[in-house]
Design a protein around this motif. Sequence first.
Motif, mmCIF file in Angstrom:
data_model
loop_
_atom_site.group_PDB
_atom_site.id
_atom_site.type_symbol
_atom_site.label_atom_id
_atom_site.label_comp_id
_atom_site.label_asym_id
_atom_site.label_seq_id
_atom_site.Cartn_x
_atom_site.Cartn_y
_atom_site.Cartn_z
ATOM 1 N N MET A 149 -1.015 -9.284 10.121
ATOM 2 C CA MET A 149 -1.174 -7.824 9.682
ATOM 3 C C MET A 149 -1.814 -7.926 8.542
ATOM 4 S SD MET A 149 1.460 -4.799 9.150
ATOM 5 C CE MET A 149 0.911 -3.310 9.638
ATOM 6 N N SER A 150 -2.949 -7.085 8.504
ATOM 7 C CA SER A 150 -3.828 -7.019 6.950
ATOM 8 C C SER A 150 -2.900 -6.093 6.290
ATOM 9 C CB SER A 150 -5.094 -6.768 7.172
ATOM 10 O OG SER A 150 -5.093 -5.388 7.949
ATOM 11 N N ARG A 151 -3.066 -6.400 4.899
ATOM 12 C CA ARG A 151 -2.497 -5.336 3.967
ATOM 13 C C ARG A 151 -3.540 -5.669 2.502
ATOM 14 N NH1 ARG A 151 1.243 -8.629 0.584
ATOM 15 N NH2 ARG A 151 1.273 -10.733 1.872
ATOM 16 N N PHE A 152 -3.133 -4.811 1.548
ATOM 17 C CA PHE A 152 -4.046 -4.604 0.581
ATOM 18 C C PHE A 152 -3.610 -5.794 -0.386
ATOM 19 C CE2 PHE A 152 -4.985 -3.114 -3.792
ATOM 20 C CZ PHE A 152 -6.230 -2.923 -3.512
ATOM 21 N N LEU A 153 -4.544 -6.473 -0.827
ATOM 22 C CA LEU A 153 -4.195 -7.809 -1.648
ATOM 23 C C LEU A 153 -5.058 -7.631 -3.026
ATOM 24 C CD1 LEU A 153 -4.440 -10.669 0.809
ATOM 25 C CD2 LEU A 153 -2.316 -9.534 -0.171
ATOM 26 N N GLY A 154 -5.493 -6.627 -3.383
ATOM 27 C CA GLY A 154 -6.508 -6.342 -4.394
ATOM 28 C C GLY A 154 -5.564 -5.973 -5.601
ATOM 29 N N PRO A 155 -6.222 -5.366 -6.760
ATOM 30 C CA PRO A 155 -5.384 -4.981 -8.104
ATOM 31 C C PRO A 155 -4.713 -3.613 -7.789
ATOM 32 C CG PRO A 155 -7.568 -4.847 -8.252
ATOM 33 C CD PRO A 155 -7.534 -5.348 -6.836
ATOM 34 N N ARG A 156 -3.493 -3.515 -7.836
ATOM 35 C CA ARG A 156 -2.588 -2.421 -7.635
ATOM 36 C C ARG A 156 -2.745 -1.328 -8.426
ATOM 37 N NH1 ARG A 156 1.817 -5.888 -5.820
ATOM 38 N NH2 ARG A 156 1.611 -6.047 -3.416
ATOM 39 N N LEU A 157 -3.022 -1.812 -10.038
ATOM 40 C CA LEU A 157 -2.922 -0.638 -10.963
ATOM 41 C C LEU A 157 -4.161 0.128 -10.850
ATOM 42 C CD1 LEU A 157 -1.690 -2.521 -14.240
ATOM 43 C CD2 LEU A 157 -0.763 -0.671 -12.839
ATOM 44 N N LYS A 158 -5.452 -0.601 -10.444
ATOM 45 C CA LYS A 158 -6.574 0.311 -10.187
ATOM 46 C C LYS A 158 -6.416 1.283 -9.237
ATOM 47 C CE LYS A 158 -10.295 -2.932 -11.432
ATOM 48 N NZ LYS A 158 -11.470 -3.414 -10.727
ATOM 49 N N LYS A 159 -5.739 0.977 -7.848
ATOM 50 C CA LYS A 159 -5.339 1.838 -6.870
ATOM 51 C C LYS A 159 -4.432 3.089 -7.442
ATOM 52 C CE LYS A 159 -7.196 0.758 -2.980
ATOM 53 N NZ LYS A 159 -7.853 1.494 -2.063
ATOM 54 N N ILE A 160 -3.399 2.579 -8.220
ATOM 55 C CA ILE A 160 -2.664 3.685 -9.094
ATOM 56 C C ILE A 160 -3.345 4.585 -9.842
ATOM 57 C CG2 ILE A 160 -0.286 3.733 -10.449
ATOM 58 C CD1 ILE A 160 0.396 1.261 -9.303
ATOM 59 N N ARG A 161 -4.317 4.135 -10.576
ATOM 60 C CA ARG A 161 -5.024 4.885 -11.556
ATOM 61 C C ARG A 161 -5.937 5.808 -10.893
ATOM 62 N NH1 ARG A 161 -7.712 0.794 -14.452
ATOM 63 N NH2 ARG A 161 -5.855 -0.521 -14.914
#
Length: 171
Positions: free
Chosen positions: A1-13
């Motif tokens: 299953m694919s999932r988001f592996l990028g920087p979480r803090l950028k998404k949270i901001r």
Amino acid sequence: MSRFLGPRLKKIRRLAVMPGLTKKKYISCDKKKKLIYFQKSQYRIQLEEKQKLRFYYGITEKKLLIYMHIALRSKGSTGLFLLKLLETRLDNIIFKSGIASTIPEARQLVNHGHIRVNGNIVDIPSFQCNPKDIFIKKNYEILTFNKIIHNKFLYFKINELLVVEYYSRHT
């Protein structure tokens, strides 16, 4: 299953402060950034609400669409039923019970087979739990899932009607 592996803090901001995605503390630094004011379109607002749901629960677009079709077939409020489906996922219940400190950590606990539901090992984070299910962790800590959480008790602000409007436009 694919999932988001990028920087979480950028998404949270970008989306908003959503607790449960990281242990790091986010401190806003608006003094250095120039504020750009622009009018958000209705489509963009709906898209951001949908992205909040996807990112917070760690699900793909396809899985959210499946949940949406189930919610559309249900009787009653579509948005509340969609939130009920997302809140009764096993990884979310493990996070809300305090066994795991973040939702990704709860997903990992479930994937590795550390959680039993009614005596059976469940290694699927999207497992739908029912009231009166009994959870047993590997060190024999016993928890019972009693009731379904209402949208007032969510850890982040979400307008589920905008998500329903988004999908009604696209289906």
